[in-house]
Design a protein around this motif. Sequence first.
Motif, PDB file in Angstrom:
ATOM      1  N   GLN A  32     -11.039  -1.288  -6.913  1.00  0.00           N
ATOM      2  CA  GLN A  32     -10.376  -0.199  -7.619  1.00  0.00           C
ATOM      3  C   GLN A  32      -9.150   0.285  -6.859  1.00  0.00           C
ATOM      4  N   SER A  33      -9.212   0.273  -5.541  1.00  0.00           N
ATOM      5  CA  SER A  33      -8.057   0.670  -4.743  1.00  0.00           C
ATOM      6  C   SER A  33      -6.889  -0.293  -4.953  1.00  0.00           C
ATOM      7  N   LEU A  34      -7.173  -1.583  -4.949  1.00  0.00           N
ATOM      8  CA  LEU A  34      -6.113  -2.569  -5.164  1.00  0.00           C
ATOM      9  C   LEU A  34      -5.522  -2.440  -6.558  1.00  0.00           C
ATOM     10  N   PHE A  35      -6.355  -2.158  -7.564  1.00  0.00           N
ATOM     11  CA  PHE A  35      -5.850  -1.938  -8.917  1.00  0.00           C
ATOM     12  C   PHE A  35      -4.936  -0.709  -8.966  1.00  0.00           C
ATOM     13  N   SER A  36      -5.275   0.324  -8.187  1.00  0.00           N
ATOM     14  CA  SER A  36      -4.452   1.537  -8.169  1.00  0.00           C
ATOM     15  C   SER A  36      -3.056   1.242  -7.627  1.00  0.00           C
ATOM     16  N   PHE A  37      -2.988   0.493  -6.527  1.00  0.00           N
ATOM     17  CA  PHE A  37      -1.682   0.133  -5.982  1.00  0.00           C
ATOM     18  C   PHE A  37      -0.897  -0.738  -6.959  1.00  0.00           C
ATOM     19  N   ALA A  38      -1.591  -1.661  -7.619  1.00  0.00           N
ATOM     20  CA  ALA A  38      -0.906  -2.521  -8.584  1.00  0.00           C
ATOM     21  C   ALA A  38      -0.382  -1.715  -9.765  1.00  0.00           C
ATOM     22  N   THR A  39      -1.149  -0.728 -10.217  1.00  0.00           N
ATOM     23  CA  THR A  39      -0.712   0.109 -11.331  1.00  0.00           C
ATOM     24  C   THR A  39       0.486   0.956 -10.946  1.00  0.00           C
ATOM     25  N   GLY A  40       0.509   1.465  -9.716  1.00  0.00           N
ATOM     26  CA  GLY A  40       1.611   2.310  -9.278  1.00  0.00           C
ATOM     27  C   GLY A  40       2.928   1.571  -9.169  1.00  0.00           C
ATOM     28  N   GLY A  41       2.903   0.336  -8.714  1.00  0.00           N
ATOM     29  CA  GLY A  41       4.135  -0.430  -8.604  1.00  0.00           C
ATOM     30  C   GLY A  41       5.117   0.191  -7.629  1.00  0.00           C
ATOM     31  N   LEU A  65       2.659   7.937  -7.048  1.00  0.00           N
ATOM     32  CA  LEU A  65       3.993   8.016  -6.457  1.00  0.00           C
ATOM     33  C   LEU A  65       4.596   6.646  -6.164  1.00  0.00           C
ATOM     34  N   GLY A  66       3.800   5.599  -6.266  1.00  0.00           N
ATOM     35  CA  GLY A  66       4.308   4.255  -6.086  1.00  0.00           C
ATOM     36  C   GLY A  66       4.619   3.915  -4.646  1.00  0.00           C
ATOM     37  N   LEU A  67       5.237   2.742  -4.474  1.00  0.00           N
ATOM     38  CA  LEU A  67       5.601   2.281  -3.135  1.00  0.00           C
ATOM     39  C   LEU A  67       6.616   3.213  -2.488  1.00  0.00           C
ATOM     40  N   VAL A  68       7.550   3.725  -3.284  1.00  0.00           N
ATOM     41  CA  VAL A  68       8.571   4.621  -2.737  1.00  0.00           C
ATOM     42  C   VAL A  68       7.938   5.907  -2.222  1.00  0.00           C
ATOM     43  N   GLY A  69       7.061   6.520  -3.021  1.00  0.00           N
ATOM     44  CA  GLY A  69       6.405   7.750  -2.590  1.00  0.00           C
ATOM     45  C   GLY A  69       5.496   7.537  -1.402  1.00  0.00           C
TER      46      GLY A  69
END
Length: 470
Positions: free
Chosen positions: A316-325, A355-359
């Motif tokens: 679920q954590s990996l899915f969260s990062f993928a969703t955030g982009g 917040l994504g990769l930038v945040g």
Amino acid sequence: MTTQPQPAVTVLPPLPTRRNAELLLLGFATLITTVALLIVEANQEQALSWDLASYTLAYIALFGGAHLTIRRFAPYADPLLLPVVALLNGLGLVMIHRLDLAANDVTTGPMNGPSANQQMLWTLVGVIAFSLVVVFLRDHRMLARYGYLCGAAGLVLLAIPAVLPRSISEQNGAKIWIRLPGFSIQPAEFSKILLLVFFAAVLVAKRNVFTSAGKHVLGMDLPRPRDLAPLLAAWIISVGVMVFEKDLGTSLLLYASFLILVYIATDRFSWVVIGLALFAAGSVAAYYIFDHVRLRVQTWLDPFADPDGAGYQMVQSLFSFATGGIFGTGLGNGQPGTVPAASTDFIIAAVGEELGLVGLAAVLMLYTIVVIRGLRTAIAVRDSFGKLLAAGLASTLAIQLFIVVGGVTKLIPLTGLTTPWMSYGGSSLLANYVLLAILIRISHSARRPLTKPSNNTPIAAASTEVIERV
């Protein structure tokens, strides 16, 4: 009788305290936190409520009081430390409030998450502890006198959960808690500070032992076998935590912090090589002997082998990062409640989704600022104990952040450590605010001007003292 001409003395202007800059940055942190709360409310289609205003007012009151404490009792402290930590604490409060709203959303199902009100209460306790340390710890060198006492207290706190019954000490497979009716504490959060004080005091007092020459092998000066006792003691403690408390994160944190302090004190890479070899050997042995260590490693290697069981949280954590982009779904627009323990161990996953990769990079940059300012304090402070303690505190923050982010992103096996100042938890907040207060005190000693020398002090000696202080 001729009078000898007196040498000219240049009177330097008083150094700025930079407290107004700190106040301005605190106002900026308050603005960011308030706007983030408003964005969450707007995207969740929530009406403005008194709770939202109470968060902002409490935030202003708490950190305004902390600022006044520093202005009065540590006026030359680093002006960046408190505002950056206040912003991290505020962003954590925003994410916990966001998770509270997710818990109340019937479309995502119930979630047993903590409350932002409780987090604000623990922030109050942490800021009060911070203020008390700043007020009463007038000189950080006082801690060196109680180095062995701090070490004994740290070991006791670390060992208590291991001997308590599982019903009041174990959660999610790790025996790291002391649970009492209406109250719970994670003593390892406080033991890390006490043990850092002990390590710094011992390394300053016993530096000759660690710098004793031994055999020269492969370009490194290896220590003598009889001088390895402190390193072996730290190794036994860390492996014991891994085995008996099933806590890989604290084990790695304590041992890595000790190795960094040893390297800073001796400037010998051989100590680090020997220490890492010992820890690697202990970890491999623990993998083959203990089931919980083997399960953590296997879940890290392939969480999708059991996506609905042991690997569910990581998946679920990996899915969260993928969703955030890159830029995230936006505050209040994601589904961070799908990750178990999102407000504690996995709050970085919630940040990465909304917040994504930038945040997430911005949040990590804030932590980097705290670490760098801590290391600059270690360089600037004059006494050896202060140098080691400041470097140890800053390095511990960096190591803990690496362990947390590395575990959540599947870079290293998952641990139970929390993200400093952002994750929900009273023990973590309280301990990290005490850590911050000690850093503030050391930075005040490093930056404050010297007292005016007496008339009998030679000018050359006074100049040398100024050079050493700078």
